[in-house]
Design an enzyme around this catalytic site. Sequence first.
Site, PDB file in Angstrom:
ATOM      1  N   LYS A 171       0.860  -1.179   0.000  1.00 46.94           N
ATOM      2  CA  LYS A 171       0.000   0.000   0.000  1.00 46.94           C
ATOM      3  C   LYS A 171       0.897   1.230   0.000  1.00 46.94           C
ATOM      4  CE  LYS A 171      -1.476   2.841   2.914  1.00 46.94           C
ATOM      5  NZ  LYS A 171      -1.432   4.084   2.086  1.00 46.94           N
ATOM      6  N   GLY A 202      -4.709   3.128  -1.244  1.00 50.71           N
ATOM      7  CA  GLY A 202      -5.634   3.477  -0.168  1.00 50.71           C
ATOM      8  C   GLY A 202      -4.978   4.445   0.794  1.00 50.71           C
ATOM      9  N   ASP A 203      -5.765   4.959   1.716  1.00 48.58           N
ATOM     10  CA  ASP A 203      -5.204   5.841   2.735  1.00 48.58           C
ATOM     11  C   ASP A 203      -4.962   5.055   4.013  1.00 48.58           C
ATOM     12  OD1 ASP A 203      -7.764   5.521   3.783  1.00 48.58           O
ATOM     13  OD2 ASP A 203      -8.419   7.554   3.267  1.00 48.58           O
ATOM     14  N   GLY A 204      -4.371   5.741   4.990  1.00 46.01           N
ATOM     15  CA  GLY A 204      -4.032   5.057   6.230  1.00 46.01           C
ATOM     16  C   GLY A 204      -5.238   4.570   6.999  1.00 46.01           C
ATOM     17  N   GLY A 206      -8.079   3.734   5.819  1.00 48.74           N
ATOM     18  CA  GLY A 206      -8.768   2.680   5.097  1.00 48.74           C
ATOM     19  C   GLY A 206      -7.915   1.439   4.955  1.00 48.74           C
ATOM     20  N   VAL A 207      -7.269   1.301   3.806  1.00 48.17           N
ATOM     21  CA  VAL A 207      -6.494   0.095   3.516  1.00 48.17           C
ATOM     22  C   VAL A 207      -5.363  -0.112   4.522  1.00 48.17           C
ATOM     23  CG1 VAL A 207      -5.017  -1.032   1.802  1.00 48.17           C
ATOM     24  CG2 VAL A 207      -7.082   0.153   1.069  1.00 48.17           C
ATOM     25  N   GLU A 246       9.895   2.093  10.596  1.00 47.46           N
ATOM     26  CA  GLU A 246      10.922   3.115  10.329  1.00 47.46           C
ATOM     27  C   GLU A 246      10.190   4.445  10.358  1.00 47.46           C
ATOM     28  OE1 GLU A 246      12.959   5.888   9.324  1.00 47.46           O
ATOM     29  OE2 GLU A 246      12.398   5.311   7.282  1.00 47.46           O
ATOM     30  N   CYS A 279      13.447  11.762   6.820  1.00 44.65           N
ATOM     31  CA  CYS A 279      13.427  11.487   8.256  1.00 44.65           C
ATOM     32  C   CYS A 279      14.816  11.564   8.874  1.00 44.65           C
ATOM     33  CB  CYS A 279      12.800  10.119   8.523  1.00 44.65           C
ATOM     34  SG  CYS A 279      13.527   8.784   7.554  1.00 44.65           S
ATOM     35  N   GLU A 378       9.352  17.194  14.557  1.00 50.39           N
ATOM     36  CA  GLU A 378       9.868  16.937  13.216  1.00 50.39           C
ATOM     37  C   GLU A 378       9.110  17.824  12.229  1.00 50.39           C
ATOM     38  OE1 GLU A 378      11.064  13.086  10.502  1.00 50.39           O
ATOM     39  OE2 GLU A 378       9.090  13.092  11.453  1.00 50.39           O
TER      40      GLU A 378
END
Length: 475
Positions: A171, A202-204, A206-207, A246, A279, A378
């Site tokens: 995803k 999909g988005d977080g 959802g999928v 990560e 990151c 961050e």
Amino acid sequence: MLEKRDFYINGVWVSPATAHDCAVIDPSTEDQCAVISLGAQADTDAAVAAARAAFDGWSQTSKADRAALLTKLLEIYTTRGEEMAQAISLEMGAPIEMARAQQVGAGSWHLQGFLKAFESFEFERDYTASEKTLLEPVGVCALITPWNWPMNQIVLKVVPALATGCTMVLKPSEVAPLSAHLFAEFMHEAGFPAGVFNLVNGDGAGVGSQLSAHPDVDMVSFTGSTRAGIAISKAAADTLKRVSLELGGKGANIIFEDAHPDAVKAGATRCFGNTGQSCNAPTRMLVHKSRYDDAVAMAAETANATAVRPASDAGRHMGPLVSQAQYDKVQALIEVGITEGRLVAGGLGRPDGLERGFFVKPTVIADVTNDMTIAREEVFGPVLSIIPFDTEEEAIAIANDTPYGLTNYIQTQDDATRRRVARRLRSGMVATNGQGFALGSPFGGYKQSGNGREGGTFGLEEFLEVKAVSGWAIE
């Protein structure tokens, strides 16, 4: 406009179970450049079922067969690299030359690293004369990847999962999905068996959540925000699946008194790279007081000299942030930083001459203390905070005083200092004197920067279970 609504499930491109269009925005223009569909539970279930059905066969294939397919994948990836560069530049705003060299290059580099590690990797190891230790694939893996380094993270997850005999559902970020769609084409062209690799957009919520909680998923490998990593860990807890994370970072770049004269310029340039959307960016510059005023001036000069232009422009420059949401977040934190510290370069708003697009000014804030918001959160934008220090002990304390622990940096010409400080920094990686990491080095962090390692042998081991078998040899 590109239309990429289909998902790759069980070796074919299929339409979504339920149409749910999602616009992909070109961050250089704010115009829609593509449309995808967001998956529903039925799409997630179909992809997981395909991966589950393919697992028994794929997990028993020979090491040589898997290596041959991965080698073919590398050939296709290299041949079609310009297509990938164009997709990444369009979807997330990486300047095209940077997309070619670094964004696409990161994927091929890691693939080469895994192939090298795979050559000598032993899946069966003698523990005693009669006992064998077997390293076996963990199973069906959900791979959830971010938008900031699309191919870097997709390759770091997909390739070791494939090499170790796992099957998977990828995803990618819905913000930057075009490169993942293209990668799925590469996988199909390489000839991987149906069901081994599946892709559902999909988005977080959802999928992403569906995969994290799915009872037939054995492992989740996620790269993204610490907030999302915590949510995934909680969703995965009910089925006790393995979770490899990560996450974010707030790297300290310690400039000692004897650091190379170019250390400040190099550190600021590294902070502004990829528009600060990394990151492992060195966003906190810790400078010995004897060099502090000069460092502030040099960092400001570097920021002011950093060109900002659309992603499609040739040459070396900084592109836009990825989205309106990211632009708003970075602007808000710059505003907070201005009230907390001393603005010496950049600031609020777009650079002159750029009226559209999610462009921001490379920003430097001096006289920062480590309790300020700008030093603790961050930002994920081209914002550098500069903090003075007196002693080595103080520098180490400031560097470690963060919930994160991904990458720290040391600049000193004294080898004893460099090694001593590196041992005491609480982070998964420490880069010293501008030296990069070798092919296959482990990438990952301490604390709220995550709990897994990616790349080379360490990345292969993430996707393996360990089985002890007694009486292997007949005595």
